[in-house]
Design a protein around this motif. Structure first.
Motif, PDB file in Angstrom:
ATOM      1  N   UNK A   1       0.823  -1.220   0.000  1.00 19.90           N
ATOM      2  CA  UNK A   1       0.000   0.000   0.000  1.00 19.90           C
ATOM      3  C   UNK A   1       0.856   1.269   0.000  1.00 19.90           C
ATOM      4  N   UNK A   2       1.921   1.241  -0.764  1.00 17.89           N
ATOM      5  CA  UNK A   2       2.843   2.382  -0.807  1.00 17.89           C
ATOM      6  C   UNK A   2       2.328   3.481  -1.738  1.00 17.89           C
ATOM      7  N   UNK A   3       2.608   4.729  -1.355  1.00 14.50           N
ATOM      8  CA  UNK A   3       2.274   5.878  -2.197  1.00 14.50           C
ATOM      9  C   UNK A   3       3.530   6.690  -2.515  1.00 14.50           C
ATOM     10  N   UNK A   4       4.698   6.118  -2.215  1.00 14.70           N
ATOM     11  CA  UNK A   4       5.954   6.815  -2.494  1.00 14.70           C
ATOM     12  C   UNK A   4       6.806   5.967  -3.433  1.00 14.70           C
ATOM     13  N   UNK A   5       8.118   6.163  -3.401  1.00 16.17           N
ATOM     14  CA  UNK A   5       9.034   5.496  -4.338  1.00 16.17           C
ATOM     15  C   UNK A   5       9.708   4.256  -3.740  1.00 16.17           C
ATOM     16  N   UNK A   6       9.097   3.663  -2.725  1.00 17.33           N
ATOM     17  CA  UNK A   6       9.687   2.488  -2.082  1.00 17.33           C
ATOM     18  C   UNK A   6       9.996   1.386  -3.088  1.00 17.33           C
ATOM     19  N   UNK A   7       9.033   1.045  -3.925  1.00 21.77           N
ATOM     20  CA  UNK A   7       9.209  -0.060  -4.882  1.00 21.77           C
ATOM     21  C   UNK A   7      10.344   0.226  -5.852  1.00 21.77           C
ATOM     22  N   UNK A   8      10.399   1.427  -6.385  1.00 22.79           N
ATOM     23  CA  UNK A   8      11.436   1.783  -7.354  1.00 22.79           C
ATOM     24  C   UNK A   8      12.826   1.741  -6.725  1.00 22.79           C
ATOM     25  N   UNK A   9      12.956   2.315  -5.549  1.00 18.67           N
ATOM     26  CA  UNK A   9      14.257   2.341  -4.867  1.00 18.67           C
ATOM     27  C   UNK A   9      14.710   0.925  -4.528  1.00 18.67           C
ATOM     28  N   UNK A  10      13.778   0.070  -4.095  1.00 18.99           N
ATOM     29  CA  UNK A  10      14.125  -1.317  -3.766  1.00 18.99           C
ATOM     30  C   UNK A  10      14.595  -2.070  -5.005  1.00 18.99           C
ATOM     31  N   UNK A  11      13.909  -1.848  -6.139  1.00 21.37           N
ATOM     32  CA  UNK A  11      14.333  -2.506  -7.395  1.00 21.37           C
ATOM     33  C   UNK A  11      15.729  -2.043  -7.792  1.00 21.37           C
ATOM     34  N   UNK A  12      15.963  -0.744  -7.721  1.00 21.84           N
ATOM     35  CA  UNK A  12      17.274  -0.201  -8.101  1.00 21.84           C
ATOM     36  C   UNK A  12      18.378  -0.721  -7.194  1.00 21.84           C
ATOM     37  N   UNK A  13      18.015  -1.060  -5.950  1.00 20.97           N
ATOM     38  CA  UNK A  13      19.007  -1.590  -5.004  1.00 20.97           C
ATOM     39  C   UNK A  13      19.260  -3.076  -5.203  1.00 20.97           C
ATOM     40  N   UNK A  14      18.483  -3.727  -6.081  1.00 20.28           N
ATOM     41  CA  UNK A  14      18.721  -5.126  -6.399  1.00 20.28           C
ATOM     42  C   UNK A  14      17.743  -6.115  -5.814  1.00 20.28           C
ATOM     43  N   UNK A  15      16.632  -5.641  -5.272  1.00 15.67           N
ATOM     44  CA  UNK A  15      15.643  -6.543  -4.684  1.00 15.67           C
ATOM     45  C   UNK A  15      14.603  -6.978  -5.714  1.00 15.67           C
ATOM     46  N   UNK A  16      13.990  -8.120  -5.445  1.00 14.15           N
ATOM     47  CA  UNK A  16      12.830  -8.579  -6.220  1.00 14.15           C
ATOM     48  C   UNK A  16      11.608  -7.963  -5.541  1.00 14.15           C
ATOM     49  N   UNK A  17      10.852  -7.164  -6.275  1.00 19.77           N
ATOM     50  CA  UNK A  17       9.802  -6.354  -5.668  1.00 19.77           C
ATOM     51  C   UNK A  17       8.427  -6.736  -6.202  1.00 19.77           C
ATOM     52  N   UNK A  18       7.488  -6.812  -5.301  1.00 26.23           N
ATOM     53  CA  UNK A  18       6.085  -6.958  -5.667  1.00 26.23           C
ATOM     54  C   UNK A  18       5.288  -5.887  -4.912  1.00 26.23           C
ATOM     55  N   UNK A  19       4.349  -5.288  -5.598  1.00 28.54           N
ATOM     56  CA  UNK A  19       3.514  -4.259  -4.977  1.00 28.54           C
ATOM     57  C   UNK A  19       2.158  -4.849  -4.614  1.00 28.54           C
ATOM     58  N   UNK A  20       1.697  -4.500  -3.449  1.00 27.06           N
ATOM     59  CA  UNK A  20       0.424  -5.005  -2.933  1.00 27.06           C
ATOM     60  C   UNK A  20      -0.467  -3.837  -2.545  1.00 27.06           C
ATOM     61  N   UNK A  21      -1.726  -3.883  -2.999  1.00 25.00           N
ATOM     62  CA  UNK A  21      -2.686  -2.845  -2.651  1.00 25.00           C
ATOM     63  C   UNK A  21      -3.946  -3.518  -2.123  1.00 25.00           C
ATOM     64  N   UNK A  22      -4.109  -3.451  -0.815  1.00 26.20           N
ATOM     65  CA  UNK A  22      -5.266  -4.067  -0.169  1.00 26.20           C
ATOM     66  C   UNK A  22      -5.577  -3.274   1.090  1.00 26.20           C
ATOM     67  N   UNK A  23      -6.640  -2.493   1.064  1.00 28.44           N
ATOM     68  CA  UNK A  23      -6.993  -1.641   2.199  1.00 28.44           C
ATOM     69  C   UNK A  23      -7.867  -2.374   3.223  1.00 28.44           C
ATOM     70  N   UNK A  24      -8.297  -3.589   2.865  1.00 26.96           N
ATOM     71  CA  UNK A  24      -9.131  -4.363   3.795  1.00 26.96           C
ATOM     72  C   UNK A  24      -8.270  -5.200   4.732  1.00 26.96           C
ATOM     73  N   UNK A  25      -7.238  -5.838   4.177  1.00 29.50           N
ATOM     74  CA  UNK A  25      -6.330  -6.659   4.982  1.00 29.50           C
ATOM     75  C   UNK A  25      -5.032  -5.875   5.184  1.00 29.50           C
ATOM     76  N   UNK A  26      -5.001  -5.144   6.270  1.00 28.03           N
ATOM     77  CA  UNK A  26      -3.887  -4.236   6.542  1.00 28.03           C
ATOM     78  C   UNK A  26      -3.027  -4.799   7.670  1.00 28.03           C
ATOM     79  N   UNK A  27      -1.731  -4.745   7.468  1.00 29.30           N
ATOM     80  CA  UNK A  27      -0.812  -5.212   8.509  1.00 29.30           C
ATOM     81  C   UNK A  27       0.323  -6.032   7.935  1.00 29.30           C
ATOM     82  N   UNK A  28       1.381  -6.141   8.718  1.00 32.40           N
ATOM     83  CA  UNK A  28       2.588  -6.838   8.284  1.00 32.40           C
ATOM     84  C   UNK A  28       2.331  -8.308   7.992  1.00 32.40           C
ATOM     85  N   UNK A  29       1.488  -8.954   8.809  1.00 31.36           N
ATOM     86  CA  UNK A  29       1.207 -10.378   8.620  1.00 31.36           C
ATOM     87  C   UNK A  29       0.645 -10.674   7.238  1.00 31.36           C
TER      88      UNK A  29
END
Length: 428
Positions: free
Chosen positions: A91-119
């Motif tokens: 549920x990111x609204x900033x550049x987290x995904x882009x910065x993580x990809x540029x740093x070498x991580x495998x990134x997936x974006x998730x958007x779910x406002x009903x199931x919120x939380x780290x788990x």
């Protein structure tokens, strides 16, 4: 006012303190065990085979800090072919995904406002790994928060403990911003105490440790058996720990695996976070309390671990709430000129003050001992180390109103902003 009522008030407060002291007296034994262990030193653990790990980072609007974490993972003294970094931008609204990809991580974006939380974010990424990266055959999953930084030997040390047969391993939690103020230091000092005076003696005594939010390793078999990450209460870490202990698993501790994280520095953020923790503890006890207590009396190898976790998630908050309710009743009675009016308020105040002094003394001793023994690992000026040992009990006292409010308020997960941008060299 009736002398018997005065005596009753004093006895009630003393009894509450005595009950608290008795319930947690076993942790004094922990401290002696920790002292002996530190004096002798931990036995050197052999390296064993190199395991393949997937590192999972659940991040929500962490563009300021996630690059430094990934960099510290990429710089590990561990073969790079045995490590993959996965980031779920939740549920990111900033550049987290882009910065993580540029740093070498495998990134997936998730958007779910009903199931919120780290788990939910962890479960989302674990299912992707199981579906799209099963050929890589990971032996375990390392879990971190985006604000963390890893010592360069972190994963190598965790691998050693993992090879001892532990299916879950936690680590030494240090702080990026110990020196910021009394709030961030209060958190940090507690986590140092938890690492060296709770988890270390548990490890020595072959009892079970507990994971604490971040900086832990889970065997693939645990995830497979559970069908992913199935823990979604407000404190998914404690829920996971309790569920494993009830099953008879022992969580290990690796004191040589050091990581750093950022602690809240404002009281409003701290209040919201610890309110969630307190509510989560109540939730865990409501869901697992019967099995935990049953394990104390009916368990085989994990009886003490069940007792230990029961003490961890409930009695301190419960005793605090009962004490507040009883003393609050007498204060209210005095306000309405019952039972002696002003006199009962004065007597209740004196009795509570005595209890506060005793509690402060115990908490100060815990904080001071931890400060002295972990002195070299606390990264701030010497005078701040002493000052924050003095304010540590005050930080812990703020849990009392939080615990009371958590009983009655509906609490939802809220993100904590991370703004301390430091590299590993900056911290150390």
């Amino acid at each position: 006012m009736d002398l018997e009522l005065s005596t009753f008030i004093e006895y009630v407060n003393f009894f509450m303190f005595l009950l608290f002291a008795l319930m947690y007296s076993y942790q004094m034994v922990y401290m002696f065990v920790a002292f002996q262990s530190k004096k002798k030193g931990m036995a050197e653990v052999q390296h064993g085979p190199l395991n393949r790990f997937a590192v999972i980072i659940a991040a929500r609007n962490e563009e300021l800090v996630i690059g430094h974490l990934i960099s510290s993972i990429k710089n590990q003294n561990y073969p790079k072919e045995f490590l993959d970094v996965f980031v779920v931008a939740d549920n990111c609204t900033d550049q987290t995904a882009q910065i993580a990809r540029e740093a070498g991580a495998i990134v997936r974006e998730r958007f779910n406002k009903a199931q919120v939380g780290k788990g939910y974010a962890l479960d989302y990424m674990l299912k992707i790994i199981g579906r799209d990266y099963s050929s890589r055959k990971y032996d375990g999953f390392l879990v971190f928060d985006a604000d963390n930084l890893l010592d360069e030997n972190y994963i190598a040390e965790m691998n050693k403990t993992f090879n001892q047969g532990y299916k879950v391993v936690t680590s030494y939690r240090n702080s990026k911003n110990y020196d910021q103020n009394w709030i961030s230091a209060g958190y940090a000092l507690w986590f140092l105490h938890e690492a060296e005076y709770l988890n270390l003696p548990r490890m020595v005594l072959q009892s079970s440790c507990a994971i604490s939010g971040t900086g832990f390793l889970v065997n693939k078999d645990v995830i497979k058996e559970n069908g992913g990450w199935i823990h979604h209460l407000l404190t998914e870490d404690i829920e996971f720990s309790v569920s494993q202990i009830i099953k008879g698993e022992k969580i290990g501790y690796c004191k040589n695996a050091i990581f750093y994280d950022e602690q809240p520095a404002t009281f409003s953020q701290s209040w919201n976070q610890r309110l969630r923790w307190a509510k989560g503890f109540y939730q865990v006890f409501a869901k697992y309390g019967r099995d935990l207590v049953s394990g104390i009396f009916q368990g085989k190898q994990n009886r003490f671990s069940c007792f230990d976790m029961t003490m961890t998630i409930m009695p301190a908050m419960l005793i605090s709430c009962i004490s507040i309710l009883i003393n609050g009743f007498f204060f209210t009675a005095g306000f309405f000129d019952l039972f002696g009016g002003k006199e009962i308020i004065e007597i209740t105040s004196i009795a509570m003050l005595k209890s506060v002094v005793w509690y402060y003394g115990i908490l100060f001793i815990l904080g001071f001992i931890t400060t002295v023994t972990e002195w070299k690992n606390i990264h701030c000026s010497n005078w701040k180390k002493i000052a924050y040992a003095i304010t540590f009990p005050l930080f812990m006292f703020t849990y009392i109103p939080i615990s009371v409010v958590a009983l009655f308020r509906k609490v939802e997960w809220k993100p904590i902003a991370h703004t301390v941008v430091k590299s590993l060299d900056d911290v150390r």
